[in-house]
Structure formats: structure tokens, C-alpha cells
Scaffold this motif. Structure first.
Motif, PDB file in Angstrom:
ATOM      1  N   GLU A 215      14.277  -5.983  15.444  1.00 13.57           N
ATOM      2  CA  GLU A 215      14.706  -4.818  15.589  1.00 13.57           C
ATOM      3  C   GLU A 215      14.774  -4.479  13.917  1.00 13.57           C
ATOM      4  OE1 GLU A 215      18.550  -6.961  16.730  1.00 13.57           O
ATOM      5  OE2 GLU A 215      16.341  -7.015  17.028  1.00 13.57           O
ATOM      6  N   SER A 216      14.988  -3.325  13.477  1.00  9.97           N
ATOM      7  CA  SER A 216      15.033  -2.980  12.126  1.00  9.97           C
ATOM      8  C   SER A 216      16.232  -2.545  11.518  1.00  9.97           C
ATOM      9  CB  SER A 216      14.059  -2.171  11.797  1.00  9.97           C
ATOM     10  OG  SER A 216      14.236  -0.839  12.602  1.00  9.97           O
TER      11      SER A 216
ATOM     12  N   ASN B 105       6.625  -7.587  -6.493  1.00 10.15           N
ATOM     13  CA  ASN B 105       6.299  -6.423  -5.547  1.00 10.15           C
ATOM     14  C   ASN B 105       7.726  -6.177  -5.178  1.00 10.15           C
ATOM     15  OD1 ASN B 105       3.299  -8.098  -4.608  1.00 10.15           O
ATOM     16  ND2 ASN B 105       3.494  -5.625  -4.714  1.00 10.15           N
TER      17      ASN B 105
ATOM     18  N   ARG C  98       8.320  -6.840   6.978  1.00 11.60           N
ATOM     19  CA  ARG C  98       7.614  -5.518   6.821  1.00 11.60           C
ATOM     20  C   ARG C  98       8.530  -4.178   6.305  1.00 11.60           C
ATOM     21  NH1 ARG C  98       2.864  -2.563  10.046  1.00 11.60           N
ATOM     22  NH2 ARG C  98       1.874  -3.744   8.656  1.00 11.60           N
TER      23      ARG C  98
ATOM     24  N   ASP D 276       4.203  -5.782   3.048  1.00 11.81           N
ATOM     25  CA  ASP D 276       4.440  -6.673   4.176  1.00 11.81           C
ATOM     26  C   ASP D 276       4.121  -8.107   3.266  1.00 11.81           C
ATOM     27  OD1 ASP D 276       3.813  -6.253   6.860  1.00 11.81           O
ATOM     28  OD2 ASP D 276       2.401  -4.761   5.918  1.00 11.81           O
TER      29      ASP D 276
ATOM     30  N   ARG E 126      11.522  -4.957   8.692  1.00 11.44           N
ATOM     31  CA  ARG E 126      11.422  -5.308  10.137  1.00 11.44           C
ATOM     32  C   ARG E 126      10.827  -6.825   9.764  1.00 11.44           C
ATOM     33  NH1 ARG E 126       7.242  -2.707  13.754  1.00 11.44           N
ATOM     34  NH2 ARG E 126       6.685  -2.243  11.808  1.00 11.44           N
TER      35      ARG E 126
ATOM     36  N   ARG F 125       7.074 -12.681   9.224  1.00  5.61           N
ATOM     37  CA  ARG F 125       6.460 -11.334   8.321  1.00  5.61           C
ATOM     38  C   ARG F 125       7.761 -10.599   8.116  1.00  5.61           C
ATOM     39  NH1 ARG F 125       0.694 -10.400   9.088  1.00  5.61           N
ATOM     40  NH2 ARG F 125      -0.038 -12.467  10.001  1.00  5.61           N
TER      41      ARG F 125
ATOM     42  N   ASP G  25       0.727  -1.129   0.166  1.00  6.06           N
ATOM     43  CA  ASP G  25       0.000   0.315  -0.050  1.00  6.06           C
ATOM     44  C   ASP G  25       0.767   1.103   0.111  1.00  6.06           C
ATOM     45  OD1 ASP G  25      -2.727   0.933   0.158  1.00  6.06           O
ATOM     46  OD2 ASP G  25      -2.087   1.966   2.023  1.00  6.06           O
TER      47      ASP G  25
END
Lengths: 286, 286
Positions: free
Chosen positions: B283-284, A73, A93, A104, A82, A91, A39
DNA sequence: ACGTCGATTTCGAGG
DNA sequence: CCTCGAAGTCGACGT
């Protein structure tokens, strides 16, 4: 260690490796069955399937299927990755702001996770670009037409920057638009736009417009004709024939041809073969 | 088995796996130190460095460094891959014709080779494209202006296909050019080109041109103004505010806002958590 | 094949 | 940041 791979890892182990990769500036890949939601400037949704996800240390993320050069994507560089585990899914993100965008990826099954340490200091050198065409013309303005004299490149006008601005033998202003390959209607429109802008600057000077490209489509040719614009056929790189390079005799021909035709032979003339695989050519694939 | 990986393989073993992958329609990746040569529409050369090379069963090849969304070198679908070992290097050659193009990757060191079996039958659904904007206008032509009536889409003209062709309240022909995002000078030129073409078809009919996009740059606005072209601000997807959808009162506003702001909460409302990882957020990384 | 145009274009340069 | 245009653009759809 340069590469770390987990085969069919538990989600938490995959997570752990991804955290390490994200934290240590490694390139990470994840292969498995996943769904993807995006998005931002637009929105997209992708149902379950096996994909290769690539996370780069510069914040790029790519989701590749088994088809197409383009990722199905993605997120461009500068994003924040993350990883997490929720609802039994790994997951990933990826977010950024300006524009606000979120990607995501949710894995229901992970076949493999790998973290690669990458070292790459080489830069790509490329020839055959529009800039090569520009250099070619500045080197030899007569390629546009006899008497053409370049005055400026990227000259600003009210309609945008002109590739090459110059004057012809009669002193008339000339706007030159360059394209590295065959052009369509948009290039004709672009040239016209620039010519009209320059025309406003020099009223009654009879500003000319010349499109320089390898070729034009029929429709583009008609549009140029309609507007009194001209076309000069020229490629970004000159003929490989060295006679054309220096206008000299054919003395250098053999040397140049040897270099060109030697690409296949070059495969054999490295140092002494380090490994003896004989004719190890493999069969191919469509 | 779905994934086969070799870690620091001998060249001949890497070759063997690649042959299998190419032959069996698997997706293959190779990571290691390599050089890349390309020749075709242009030419390029890339010195030694660590890269991830992806070979797809459709004939795509991608060479990715640790930076950028774009591969540093590539070959589009439809190419033929061949792997071989010569001079102690694993080589991957990808070729195609029309245009004639060759990509050569030569590995001096291979950290990992992997072959993936990919199964993916899902298609991407995407919203927010120019086609959505077109549908939006065909659904409600009044968004362009009161009394606007679409007659055709992709209507052919001497200058190219017009996005939406219609007539205004007074019966004058209207050429509508759609853009899904903020536009610059090229869109203004494009619209002008179409309007002039239609103008030739209907002399003295007073053909109008309308650019429909979220916004325009200053220069594009000036170009439109100069040529008597019009601009209507409109986005591909309407405001999420449901009032706009049905023209009703504000009763549904809160629900819609909840859906928008709920993307974070959505992470928690799947089925009952299958795996208990607590707050497993990692953590990112930049 | 070629033509034409959109794209979550991406990328880089310049203001 | 924004603007502007190139790209080995790619990809889709049409003739």
C-alpha cells in the motif's frame, strides 16, 4: 520504539518495514545497490551503484550518492510512495501528477532498511536574507541616500513587483532593487525592467533606479551605467561593531565582542559536564 | 563489512564510529535529537528536534527533517567534518573557508549512527535539458524559422553569452535564447540584454531576438512584444510521435505508443521472476 | 579564485 | 491552480 533497523534483510522483510513506514508516517532510509529511472519534466537513467534512499512522510524521496549536496535523483514533497517486490528486486515507486512524474528505484541488494519516528517542532531562524536588507533600509532609509523616503514594498508594476518604491529628496520616484549578495547582469536587467515600467506610469517624472547590494560585478556595473541606473553598496546585516548600531560610544563594545568571540568558549560553559570525555575532539576528514 | 550500525549508542561509541567513517571515506548518518547552528554567508539557529544528519566523504553535510526536499541546514562539498563530545553532547562541526562558514550540530540524544561503504561508478544520463533543445535546433535550424542558419553557440557579448547566434534568410543577425520550460519576464529581459549588446556590435544591421521555449507567461509575452522580440514555441524533446522524427508516414505510431504506455507493463517483462512474491505491491502513503 | 548561467531547480507568497 | 522572484541556492564551465 523510535527506530527500527533491518540489516541485510530479505526483500520481503524490507518491503514489510517500508510498508509500515509509509503507512505510519515514518521517515525511511534504504541503503543498497540500486538503479534509478526518472520520467517527468525531464527523463533520466542511472545504472547500478550503492546509494542512500530517503523517503519522507511528506512524500519526498531522495536518492543520495557519496558525493554532492544534491540528490542524484529525487521527487519533491506531495508524492505517493509505493514499495513492491518483483523480479527479485525491491522497488520503490514515487509518483505525482501536475506535473506527471515518476521515480523508480530498483534494489538488487539491500544492506540496510531503517524506519525513524521523527518529532520536530522547531523552526529555523535565519538572518542575512534579502528581507533583512529590506528591514534595514526601512529602518534607516538614509542608507540608500539622504532624503530617501520609502512609499511601498513589493509594489506591483507591469513588469513585476518592485522591492522598495519611494521618492528622493527632490520628489522623484525611486525604484530600489535589493540583493543580499554580490550581483551580476540579471539584477541590472531586473532593475531596468522595473524602472521602465514605472516610467510608463509616471511619464516625465524622471524615475530613478537604485540597486542595493553588497557589490556588483564589472559587467553588471557597466550595464547599470549604460542605463543610468545607480548602485548603493549595502549588506543585509550591519557591521557587528556596536558603535555603528547606536552611534554611541564604545561602552557596549566589550559586551558585544564577548558574545561574538564567545562561540568557542561557549562550548565549555554549559551546565556542569555530564559526561567526562576530557578533550574528546576527534580527528577530522577532508 | 559494508554497513556498521549502532543503536542508541553511548556518545563515546558514536564518536568512535564517526571518526572511523570520517577517516575511511565512509558515508555516515546520525539520527537523534539535536540543535543546529550555522554561520557564514548568513546565520541560522535551529532548536531541538529529531533529524537525520548525513555526512558524505566529499565533505558534504546534510541535516534533514521529516519534511521538504531541502535540508534544513547543510554544508556543501569540500568541508571538513569534526566530531567531538562535550558537555554530554555529541557534536559535529563542519567548516570551510572562502567563504568562511561553520555548521555545528549538537546531539543531546542519539538513536542511531551508521557508517556505509559506498561504491558507485555509474553516471546519470538525463534528457530534456536546455542542451537537448540546443542540439535539436542545431540539428534542424528550420525549427526556429525557415532559412535560419546557426553561426555559433555560447557566443560572447558585452552582456553575456548568447545561446545560439545565427543569421536569418535575409542575412540579419539573430540572437536565440533557449529555455527548457515555460518562461517569465526574466528570460525576456535576458534576451533583450543580449540583443542590445549585439546591436552595438552591428549597428544598423537590424539584429533580431528570438526566444525559443515551450511557452511564455502573459507578462513575458508583453515584454517581448514591447521590445520587438520574437517567440518560437519548441520543447527540448520532440514529440514521441516518430512521424515527426523522420517525416515518414504513420506506420510506427502504434509501436511508439506501446512503448510510452508500456511503463507499467515493463515491470513484468524482465527475465523470468527470480523470486516469487506474487502481487507483492504494498500500500502507499501520501 | 571569480563570473555567468542552467536547474527535473525548490520554496514561498500572492492572485 | 499559475505567476513571480529569492535562495546560505547548487553545479558546471569558463577565464
Amino acid at each position: 520504539m523510535s527506530v527500527t533497523t533491518l540489516h541485510r534483510p530479505a526483500h520481503r522483510d524490507a518491503l514489510s518495514l517500508l510498508e509500515t513506514a509509509f503507512g505510519d508516517g515514518l521517515l525511511a532510509t534504504v541503503f543498497g545497490r540500486c538503479t534509478v529511472e526518472y520520467d517527468g519534466r525531464a527523463s533520466s537513467s542511472l545504472g547500478p551503484g550503492d546509494r542512500l534512499v530517503v523517503c519522507k512522510p511528506d512524500g519526498t524521496i531522495l536518492v543520495h550518492t557519496d558525493e554532492s549536496r544534491e540528490p542524484v535523483n529525487w521527487q519533491p514533497p506531495g508524492c505517493t510512495h509505493r514499495a513492491s517486490v518483483r523480479d527479485g528486486r525491491l522497488r520503490i515507486r514515487s509518483e505525482r501528477s501536475s506535473p506527471d512524474e515518476t521515480l523508480d528505484v530498483a534494489f538488487e541488494r539491500i544492506e540496510q532498511v531503517t524506519a525513524y519516528e521523527v518529532e520536530d517542532r522547531s523552526d529555523l531562524t535565519l538572518t542575512g536574507s534579502e528581507e533583512d536588507l529590506r528591514r534595514r533600509i526601512l529602518d534607516d532609509p538614509g542608507l540608500v541616500e539622504p532624503g530617501f523616503e520609502p512609499i511601498a514594498t513589493e509594489r506591483e508594476t507591469a513588469a513585476g513587483p518592485v522591492d522598495v518604491f519611494g521618492s528622493d529628496e527632490a520628489g522623484r520616484p525611486v525604484v530600489v532593487e535589493l540583493k543580499r549578495r554580490r550581483v551580476g547582469p540579471s539584477a541590472a536587467s531586473q532593475l531596468r525592467r522595473y524602472v521602465e515600467a514605472v516610467d510608463e506610469e509616471f511619464p516625465d517624472a524622471g524615475v530613478r533606479g537604485v540597486l542595493v547590494a553588497p557589490s556588483v560585478t564589472e559587467r553588471a556595473a557597466a550595464l547599470l551605467e549604460e542605463r543610468g541606473l545607480e548602485f548603493v553598496a549595502l549588506e543585509p546585516v550591519g557591521e557587528r561593531d556596536p558603535e555603528a548600531v547606536d552611534g554611541g560610544d564604545g561602552a557596549a563594545v566589550d559586551g558585544e565582542d564577548a558574545e561574538r568571540g564567545g562561540s568557542e568558549d561557549a562550548e565549555r560553559d554549559g551546565e556542569a559536564d555530564a559526561e567526562r570525555d576530557g578533550e574528546a575532539d576527534a580527528e577530522s576528514e577532508a
